[in-house]
Motif scaffolding. Structure first.
Motif, short mmCIF file in Angstrom:
data_model
loop_
_atom_site.label_atom_id
_atom_site.label_comp_id
_atom_site.label_asym_id
_atom_site.label_seq_id
_atom_site.Cartn_x
_atom_site.Cartn_y
_atom_site.Cartn_z
N LEU A 1 -57.30 -48.47 86.95
CA LEU A 1 -57.87 -47.44 87.82
C LEU A 1 -57.94 -46.10 87.09
CD1 LEU A 1 -56.28 -48.22 91.30
CD2 LEU A 1 -58.67 -48.40 90.60
N LEU A 2 -56.85 -45.78 86.38
CA LEU A 2 -56.83 -44.50 85.66
C LEU A 2 -57.93 -44.46 84.62
CD1 LEU A 2 -53.01 -43.98 85.25
CD2 LEU A 2 -54.57 -42.57 86.56
N ASN A 3 -58.13 -45.60 83.94
CA ASN A 3 -59.18 -45.65 82.93
C ASN A 3 -60.54 -45.38 83.54
OD1 ASN A 3 -58.30 -45.95 80.39
ND2 ASN A 3 -58.15 -48.19 80.45
N PHE A 4 -60.78 -46.01 84.70
CA PHE A 4 -62.09 -45.83 85.33
C PHE A 4 -62.22 -44.43 85.91
CE2 PHE A 4 -62.37 -50.52 85.29
CZ PHE A 4 -63.56 -50.58 84.60
N ALA A 5 -61.06 -43.86 86.28
CA ALA A 5 -61.11 -42.50 86.80
C ALA A 5 -61.27 -41.49 85.67
CB ALA A 5 -59.84 -42.19 87.59
N GLY A 6 -61.19 -41.95 84.44
CA GLY A 6 -61.45 -41.06 83.32
C GLY A 6 -60.22 -40.42 82.72
N VAL A 7 -59.03 -40.88 83.11
CA VAL A 7 -57.81 -40.33 82.50
C VAL A 7 -57.58 -41.02 81.16
CG1 VAL A 7 -55.35 -39.93 82.80
CG2 VAL A 7 -56.84 -39.98 84.79
N VAL B 1 -52.20 -37.52 69.98
CA VAL B 1 -51.22 -36.87 69.11
C VAL B 1 -51.77 -35.51 68.68
CG1 VAL B 1 -49.94 -37.06 66.97
CG2 VAL B 1 -50.44 -39.09 68.31
N GLN B 2 -50.97 -34.50 68.83
CA GLN B 2 -51.40 -33.17 68.38
C GLN B 2 -50.53 -32.69 67.25
OE1 GLN B 2 -51.00 -31.27 72.13
NE2 GLN B 2 -53.19 -31.41 72.58
N ILE B 3 -51.14 -31.97 66.31
CA ILE B 3 -50.35 -31.40 65.22
C ILE B 3 -50.07 -29.94 65.56
CG2 ILE B 3 -50.29 -30.93 62.74
CD1 ILE B 3 -52.37 -33.16 62.46
N ASN B 4 -48.79 -29.63 65.67
CA ASN B 4 -48.43 -28.26 66.03
C ASN B 4 -48.49 -27.36 64.79
OD1 ASN B 4 -47.90 -29.13 68.63
ND2 ASN B 4 -45.83 -29.80 68.02
N PRO B 5 -48.51 -26.03 65.02
CA PRO B 5 -48.57 -25.11 63.87
C PRO B 5 -47.40 -25.27 62.91
CG PRO B 5 -48.98 -23.95 65.93
CD PRO B 5 -48.64 -25.34 66.30
N ASP B 6 -46.23 -25.72 63.42
CA ASP B 6 -45.09 -25.87 62.52
C ASP B 6 -45.01 -27.26 61.91
OD1 ASP B 6 -44.63 -27.01 64.91
OD2 ASP B 6 -42.52 -26.42 65.06
N HIS B 7 -46.17 -27.94 61.83
CA HIS B 7 -46.29 -29.26 61.20
C HIS B 7 -45.51 -30.36 61.89
CE1 HIS B 7 -48.46 -27.41 57.99
NE2 HIS B 7 -47.50 -26.52 57.86
N SER C 1 -50.00 -38.82 79.25
CA SER C 1 -50.74 -38.78 80.51
C SER C 1 -50.19 -39.90 81.40
CB SER C 1 -52.22 -38.98 80.24
OG SER C 1 -52.42 -40.31 79.82
N PRO C 2 -50.54 -39.92 82.70
CA PRO C 2 -50.09 -41.02 83.57
C PRO C 2 -50.48 -42.37 82.97
CG PRO C 2 -51.17 -39.33 84.87
CD PRO C 2 -51.28 -38.90 83.46
N ASN C 3 -51.61 -42.41 82.27
CA ASN C 3 -52.06 -43.63 81.62
C ASN C 3 -51.00 -44.19 80.68
OD1 ASN C 3 -53.69 -45.57 80.50
ND2 ASN C 3 -55.50 -44.29 80.70
N ASP C 4 -50.39 -43.30 79.92
CA ASP C 4 -49.37 -43.75 78.97
C ASP C 4 -48.16 -44.33 79.69
OD1 ASP C 4 -50.36 -43.06 76.34
OD2 ASP C 4 -50.45 -41.03 77.15
#
Lengths: 474, 362
Positions: A34-40, A45-51, A58-61
Motif C-alpha cells: 500500500l505504501l508503495n502504491f501511495a508513493g512512499v 542514504v544521505q552523505i552528511n557534511p562530516d562524511h 520511512s514507514p516503508n522501511d
C-alpha cells in the motif's frame, strides 16, 4: 492411542510465536504494498557534511524490517522444532515436525558440511562459488541439495519400507501410532497412511530416489543428443540444418501427453520400438565423446587412440547393457519400464536442447576467435567442441538446471497417468495420482508428494535463476 | 509477406502429414491391431483368427495404403463375403447400397471414421468435446493473459526493484508448480470438506454449502458457475501465467532501457505516463508471440486438468482414446492437436511480423 500432534511438547510455547510471525509478515507485506502504491519511497542514504552516512527511515522501511524479522523468527522456530525433535526422547514430545526433523538428521549434517565448505572456499570455486553470493541461488541450492541428499540417505531417513503394507493403518491421519509394532520398528506413521496402509512419509522419501535416479541422467542424455546434433546444424547450416530443424520442430509439435501415451503402452513396448529408440539415442553420448577426443588429440595419434579405445570400450559396454540389455558381463542392465520412461523423456527433451544449442552456435560462430581458429587451420569439429562449446556453457548450465526441473514435471506427468512405472512405485507422480481419488476426504496421502515435487522443481528454477544472474555479472 | 505465409503453410502441411503418419504408424502396429481384434471380436481368438479378422476388416493392407485410405487419397477397401456375397467396405455404411457408396472416404472427404469406445461417429464425438474444452480454454485465457501482462509490466517497469524481485520469484514459483500439483493443493485447500479453508468458513456460516469451491467440474459441462469452474481455470491459468509474466517482464525491462524512454524521462514526463503511453505498446510485441506459443502448452495442461477435475472435454477424450487404443478417435484427436500447434505457430509468426514495425516496413 491419540495421534501425535504436529508440534509436540514445544508447541504451546512456539505455536503462538509462529502465528505471530506469520501475521506480522502478512501485515508488513500489505502495508509495504500500500505504501508503495501511495508513493512512499524507501529511505535513502544521505552523505552528511562530516562524511558520515545517515538513513532517513520511512514507514516503508519499517514494514520491510518487520517482514524480514518475522521470516527470521519463523525460521528460528522451525529450527527449534527440529533441534527439539532431535534432543527429546519420546515421539509425543517431538511432535510430527520434530520427528521428521530427526529422521532427516543425516541430511542436515551433510547439508551443513556442504554449505560450510562451499561458503568458506567460495572465491576459489568459480561459478559454483558465486552462487553463494545470491540469496535466491542459495535457497534454490538448499532445496535441490535437500532432495538430493534425501535420495542418497533414503534408507536412513525413511521410517518404513516403500511398499510395506499395514492394513490397519489405511487412510490413518498423520502421526497415527502403529497398532502393534515389531521390535525396532518405527512406532508411528509420521504423515499418515495411504489408501492401502503404506507410510506416506517413507513413500515420499523413496520417491525422491525414484525421481532423481532418472531426471538428471535423462537430462544429461538429452543434452548429449542436442549438442551433438545442434553444433553441426548451427555451424555448417545448409541442408543438414534444414532437415534437422524440421525434425526437431516435428517432435516439438507433438503434444507431449499424446506422445507418451503412444510410446509407453504395453503394446508398443511389445513391438520393440522403445528399444530401437534407445539404441539410437544412447549412441549419441559415444559419438559425442569419440568426436570430442578425436578432434582434440588429432595430432597425437597414440593418445587419441587410447582415449577413443577407452571410450568405445566403456561406452560400448554401457550401451549394450542399457539399450539392448545384453551386457556380456551381466552387470549393467535397465529394467524395461524404466528404459521406456527414460527414452521417451530424452526424446521429448532433446529437440529443445537442439534448438538452444543451434541458436547459440549461430551467434558465437560470427565471433573473431572462431575466425581466428579457422585461419589457424583448425578443423570444424575442433572449433565446435573446443572453441564454441566452452563459450556456450553459461546458458547451457542454466538451461540444464531448468530442464532437470522440467524433466521432473514430465516424470510426474507420466506417473500421474500411470504410464510406464509399476503400480507400487513410490515416485511422486504415481503417489499423487493414487491420492487424488479420495482427495476431498483424506487429503494427507496426496499432499506430501505434491509439495515435495513442487519444492524440488522450485529449487531447480531458483538455482537456475541464481546461476543466470551470477554468470551475467562478470 | 504473401510468399512467406504460403511457404509457412506448405511446411505446416508437410509437418501435419508427417505427424499424422507417425500417430497412424504407432497406433496401427501389429500388437495394437491384435488388441483391437480381440476387443472387437473375441478375447480368446487364436493367432490365425486374429489375422483373418484383421483381413476381413480392412487392416490387412500395407501400412501406407491404409494411411492413404484414412487420408482419403486411396480408394477405401471393399471385400465381398464369399458365403453370402455381401459386399462390405470402408466407405459402405451398414445397410447402404454398395454401388452408391463413394470410392474415397477419408479425412479429406470429411469422414473421420468410427470410434469404437464411444460407439459413435468420431465427428459427433469430437465436436462436442472440443466445445467443452474451448469454453475451458477461453476462460483460462481471459484470466491468464491480463493477469500475466499486469504482473510482467509491474515487475519490468523498475528492473531490480523489490517489487520486481517479489513478482519474479512468484512467477518462478508458478512455473515450478505443474497442474497436477497445484490442482491437488487447490482441492485440498478450497474444496475439501475436511481440510483447508472450507470447514472453517462453514463453521462461521460465511459460505452456503459445505465447500468453498467444487472439486469436480463434471457439473460445469452443462452449466458453468463460479462455484464449479473456478478451480480448473485457476489451476490451468497459474502454470502458464508465470512464463508469460517472465517474458513480459524481460521485454518490458528491455524497453525501459531504450533511448526514447530516457528522453521522455529527461523531458519530465510522469513515470506513469511513460509506462502506459510510451513503453507498454512496444513491450507487448514479444509477449504476443509467447502467448500464442503457450496455447499448445495449455493443451498438455488441459489433459491433466480435465482428468483431475473429471471434465469430459478434449483432453479427457485423448486419454480415453489412447488408453483404449481407439485408433480413429485418436487420429482425429491428434489431428486437432497438431492443427492447434501449427496454427498458433503460424499466427505468432505473422503476428510478430505485423506488430513489429521494423520488420513490417522493411
Amino acid at each position: 492411542m491419540d495421534p501425535i500432534t504436529w508440534t509436540g511438547s514445544l508447541g504451546p510455547l512456539l505455536n503462538p510465536l509462529m502465528l505471530a510471525a506469520i501475521a506480522v509478515f502478512v501485515l508488513g507485506f500489505f502495508a509495504q504494498l500500500l505504501l508503495n502504491f501511495a508513493g512512499v519511497q524507501p529511505g535513502e542514504v544521505q552523505i552528511n557534511p562530516d562524511h558520515t552516512l545517515s538513513v532517513a527511515r520511512s514507514p516503508n522501511d519499517y514494514a520491510l524490517m518487520a517482514m524480514k524479522y518475522s521470516v527470521l523468527l519463523f525460521l528460528a522456530c522451525v529450527a527449534v522444532f527440529i533441534v527439539g525433535g532431535i534432543v527429546q526422547p519420546s515421539l509425543e514430545q517431538k511432535g510430527i515436525i520434530g520427528a521428521m526433523g530427526q529422521r532427516f538428521l543425516p541430511v542436515w549434517i551433510a547439508m551443513i558440511l556442504i554449505f560450510a565448505v562451499s561458503v568458506t572456499f567460495k572465491r576459489r570455486l568459480g561459478l559454483y562459488g558465486k552462487l553463494f553470493d545470491s540469496p535466491i541461488g542459495m535457497v534454490g541450492f538448499f532445496l535441490v541439495m535437500f532432495w538430493m541428499l534425501t535420495a542418497i540417505f533414503a534408507g536412513l531417513v525413511a521410517t518404513h519400507g516403500a511398499i510395506d503394507v499395514v492394513s490397519q493403518m489405511r487412510n490413518e491421519v498423520p502421526g497415527s501410532f502403529m497398532p502393534d509394532p515389531d521390535e525396532g520398528e518405527y512406532l508411528a506413521y509420521l504423515l499418515g497412511g495411504d489408501n492401502l496402509g503404506r507410510d506416506v512419509f517413507s513413500r515420499m522419501v523413496f520417491g525422491a530416489r525414484e525421481v532423481l535416479k532418472i531426471a538428471p541422467a535423462a537430462t544429461l542424455f538429452a543434452f548429449m543428443v542436442g549438442i551433438t546434433l545442434g553444433l553441426p546444424a548451427g555451424y555448417f547450416g545448409g541442408k543438414l540444418d534444414t532437415v534437422l530443424t524440421f525434425i526437431a520442430n516435428l517432435v516439438l509439435a507433438f503434444p507431449v501427453i499424446l506422445l507418451f501415451y503412444l510410446l509407453v503402452t504395453p503394446e508398443i513396448v511389445a513391438s520393440g520400438i522403445p528399444t530401437y529408440m534407445a539404441a539410437v539415442l544412447f549412441l549419441f553420448p559415444i559419438i559425442f565423446f569419440v568426436i570430442l577426443f578425436n578432434s582434440r588429440f588429432f595430432t597425437q595419434p597414440f593418445t587419441r587412440n587410447i582415449y577413443i579405445f577407452l571410450t568405445v570400450l566403456i561406452g560400448g559396454w554401457l550401451y549394450l547393457g542399457l539399450a539392448w540389455n545384453s551386457d556380456p558381463l551381466g552387470i549393467i542392465s535397465m529394467p524395461g519400464n524404466i528404459l521406456i520412461v527414460f527414452v521417451s523423456v530424452v526424446f521429448v527433451n532433446s529437440p529443445t536442447v537442439f534448438r538452444i544449442v543451434r541458436g547459440i552456435v549461430l551467434d558465437i560462430k560470427t565471433r573473431d576467435y572462431v575466425a581466428a581458429g579457422q585461419t589457424r587451420g583448425e578443423g570444424p569439429w575442433y572449433i565446435m567442441l573446443w572453441e564454441i562449446l566452452p563459450n556456450a556453457r553459461g546458458p547451457l548450465i542454466v538451461d540444464f538446471c531448468l530442464r532437470i526441473g522440467y524433466t521432473t514435471i514430465l516424470l510426474g506427468t507420466l506417473g500421474f497417468f500411470g504410464l510406464g512405472v509399476s503400480p507400487e512405485s513410490p515416485d511422486w507422480g504415481s503417489t499423487i495420482n493414487e491420492g487424488r481419488r479420495l482427495l476431498t476426504i483424506y487429503p494427507h496421502p496426496a499432499l506430501p508428494p505434491a509439495i515435495a515435487l513442487m519444492t524440488m522443481v522450485l529449487g531447480l528454477n531458483l538455482l537456475a535463476d541464481g546461476l543466470r544472474e551470477e554468470s551475467l555479472r562478470d | 509477406m504473401g510468399l512467406f505465409i504460403l511457404k509457412r503453410i506448405g511446411v505446416m502441411l508437410l509437418t501435419a502429414l508427417c505427424l499424422t503418419f507417425v500417430v497412424f504408424f504407432l497406433t496401427n502396429l501389429y500388437p495394437n491391431l491384435e488388441k483391437l481384434a480381440k476387443t472387437q471380436g473375441n478375447a480368446r481368438m487364436t493367432d490365425a483368427e486374429v489375422s483373418s479378422w484383421l483381413d476381413n476388416n480392412g487392416y490387412g493392407a500395407p501400412m501406407l495404403v491404409r494411411y492413404g485410405e484414412w487420408l482419403g487419397v486411396v480408394p477405401g477397401w471393399t471385400r465381398t463375403d464369399e458365403e453370402t456375397g455381401e459386399i462390405r467396405g470402408r466407405c459402405i455404411d451398414f445397410g447402404d447400397d454398395p454401388a452408391e457408396a463413394p470410392r474415397f472416404c477419408g479425412m479429406l472427404q470429411g469422414d473421420l471414421g468410427y470410434s469404437t469406445v464411444s460407439d459413435d461417429e468420431v465427428s459427433n464425438v469430437v465436436g462436442g468435446r472440443l466445445l467443452l474444452t474451448g469454453k475451458l480454454m477461453g476462460w483460462v485465457l481471459i484470466v491468464m493473459i491480463p493477469a500475466a501482462l499486469v504482473v510482467g509490466v509491474l515487475a519490468g517497469m523498475r528492473e531490480g526493484s523489490r517489487l520486481d524481485r517479489t513478482l519474479s520469484t512468484a512467477s518462478i514459483a508458478t512455473t515450478a508448480t505443474p497442474e497436477y500439483v497445484s490442482g491437488v493443493i487447490f482441492i485440498v485447500l478450497l474444496a475439501s470438506s475436511t481440510a483447508g479453508l472450507s470447514p472453517w468458513l462453514t463453521e462461521n456460516g460465511w459460505i452456503e454449502g459445505r465447500t468453498l469451491f467444487l472439486g469436480s467440474a463434471r457439473s460445469a459441462m452443462e452449466d458453468i458457475t463460479f462455484w464449479n469452474f473456478t478451480l480448473p481455470v485457476m489451476t490451468l491459468a497459474l502454470y502458464g501465467m508465470g512464463y508469460i509474466a517472465r517474458m513480459t517482464r524481460a521485454s518490458m525491462a528491455e524497453v525501459m532501457t531504450a533511448q526514447y524512454i530516457r528522453t521522455a524521462r529527461l523531458k519530465g514526463v510522469k513515470f506513469r505516463t511513460i509506462v502506459l503511453k510510451h513503453a507498454l505498446r512496444n513491450a507487448l510485441i514479444a509477449p504476443f508471440t509467447v502467448i500464442m506459443l503457450q496455447i499448445p502448452w495449455l493443451l498438455t495442461g488441459v489433459v491433466i486438468v480435465e482428468t483431475l477435475f473429471n471434465y469430459n472435454g478434449f483432453g479427457w477424450t485423448l486419454v480415453q482414446a489412447a488408453s483404449n487404443n481407439d485408433i480413429e478417435l485418436l487420429m482425429s484427436v491428434s489431428i486437432v492437436a497438431v492443427i492447434v500447434v501449427l496454427a498458433t505457430q503460424l499466427i505468432s509468426d505473422i503476428g510478430y511480423v505485423y506488430l513489429n514495425p521494423r520488420i513490417r516496413i522493411s
